[in-house]
Design a protein around this motif. Structure first.
Motif, PDB file in Angstrom:
ATOM      1  N   VAL A 123      46.608  25.320  33.335  1.00  0.00           N
ATOM      2  CA  VAL A 123      45.747  24.049  34.882  1.00  0.00           C
ATOM      3  C   VAL A 123      44.355  25.030  34.836  1.00  0.00           C
ATOM      4  N   ILE A 124      43.454  24.376  35.309  1.00  0.00           N
ATOM      5  CA  ILE A 124      42.789  24.591  35.569  1.00  0.00           C
ATOM      6  C   ILE A 124      41.607  24.517  36.560  1.00  0.00           C
ATOM      7  N   THR A 125      41.691  25.556  36.836  1.00  0.00           N
ATOM      8  CA  THR A 125      41.060  25.922  38.170  1.00  0.00           C
ATOM      9  C   THR A 125      39.766  26.758  38.483  1.00  0.00           C
ATOM     10  N   ASP A 179      41.476  28.678  48.245  1.00  0.00           N
ATOM     11  CA  ASP A 179      42.062  27.333  48.870  1.00  0.00           C
ATOM     12  C   ASP A 179      43.228  27.151  47.603  1.00  0.00           C
ATOM     13  N   ARG A 180      42.809  26.622  46.120  1.00  0.00           N
ATOM     14  CA  ARG A 180      43.161  26.679  45.476  1.00  0.00           C
ATOM     15  C   ARG A 180      43.399  26.924  44.662  1.00  0.00           C
ATOM     16  N   LYS A 198      49.867  28.717  32.712  1.00  0.00           N
ATOM     17  CA  LYS A 198      48.444  29.401  32.510  1.00  0.00           C
ATOM     18  C   LYS A 198      47.060  28.785  32.937  1.00  0.00           C
ATOM     19  N   ILE A 199      46.366  30.008  33.691  1.00  0.00           N
ATOM     20  CA  ILE A 199      45.554  29.740  34.279  1.00  0.00           C
ATOM     21  C   ILE A 199      43.986  30.024  33.644  1.00  0.00           C
ATOM     22  N   PHE A 200      43.351  28.608  33.737  1.00  0.00           N
ATOM     23  CA  PHE A 200      42.109  27.989  32.314  1.00  0.00           C
ATOM     24  C   PHE A 200      41.168  28.015  33.304  1.00  0.00           C
ATOM     25  N   PRO A 201      40.448  28.941  33.891  1.00  0.00           N
ATOM     26  CA  PRO A 201      38.913  28.956  35.137  1.00  0.00           C
ATOM     27  C   PRO A 201      38.557  28.361  34.183  1.00  0.00           C
TER      28      PRO A 201
END
Length: 268
Positions: free
Chosen positions: A21-23, A29-30, A46-49
């Protein structure tokens, strides 16, 4: 399959793809929404900055400002550049993997309750596509049936680009080809993906859609007020230039699609 992937084995011995997930990490909020996604989806994520250039001076060397100014009269926004770079960074990682495919999401999506099952269904037909969108952002456009899957699900080919990179599956070989195709940044990332008549990838859409966009999370890339050209104040010759460009792309896509669906090419 790679040992560090996020594959999760089901009772039917199928696997889920790694999900990234690109965040925007600084947007609470996101971030909160992504955490809710991770809790409710029932699958590892997985988080992808997101990569976020703040100013025009921070644009990367691959950005072709001269092309943009000549063909459009305005730059890509910082949000568009960041979106391009974020997806491209994940393509680079995916291209190095041994996984059948990766799932890439943006942080403003809502997932269908059957999301996990639909990922498994898509992977069961992984040889039929190179990039598989899980939604199309142009709701006014219709696709052509490419292949009927189990139940009501169908792989669709959109002659006119479906647009959007909110949610899609991508195979490592396709990621490698898109990397080679995007060494010069001139267009938003979804337009790069949609130019199937140039890169030759099978960019399909799974219907019915299994992802929607949350409307209460404002787009991070649509703020164009800093350039008057993007507020509808185009001179006539720019409008004609845009119409010619769009017409050229539409014709190229139609001709390519006709050749493929008539069986003239053995590979998309």
């Amino acid at each position: 399959m790679s040992t560090d992937s996020l594959h999760r084995k089901s009772s039917t011995q199928t696997f889920l793809p790694p999900v990234y997930v690109i965040t925007l990490t600084e947007d609470m909020d996101r971030r909160n929404h992504v955490e809710d996604l991770r809790k409710n989806a029932g699958i590892p994520m997985k988080i992808f900055p997101a990569i976020t250039p703040r100013t025009r001076d921070a644009y990367p060397p691959i950005y072709d400002a001269r092309y943009r100014q000549w063909h459009y009269g305005y730059d890509l926004t910082p949000g568009e550049v960041g979106c391009f770079l974020s997806h491209r960074a994940l393509w680079e990682l995916c291209a190095q993997s041994q996984d059948p495919a990766w799932c890439i999401l943006e942080d403003d999506v809502e997932l269908d309750p059957e999301f996990s099952a639909k990922l498994q269904l898509a992977l069961a037909h992984v040889t039929d596509w190179d990039v598989l969108r899980l939604m199309a952002e142009r709701y006014d456009r219709k696709g052509l049936p490419y292949k009927k899957l189990d139940g009501a699900d169908t792989l669709m080919h959109y002659v006119r680009p479906a647009m959007g990179t909110a949610a899609y599956l991508i195979r490592p070989a396709a990621a490698k080809r898109l990397l080679a195709f995007s060494t010069r940044m001139t267009e938003p990332v979804d337009k790069v993906m949609d130019q199937y008549w140039l890169h030759g990838l099978r960019v399909l859409v799974l219907e019915p859609f299994v992802v929607q966009i949350r409307q209460d999370l404002p787009s991070a890339i649509s703020c164009r007020g800093w350039d008057a050209m993007r507020n509808g104040k185009r001179p006539l010759w720019r409008q004609l230039q845009r119409d010619l460009r769009n017409g050229r792309d539409a014709l190229a896509g139609l001709l390519f699609s006709l050749r493929y669906f008539l069986g003239m090419f053995s590979h998309y």
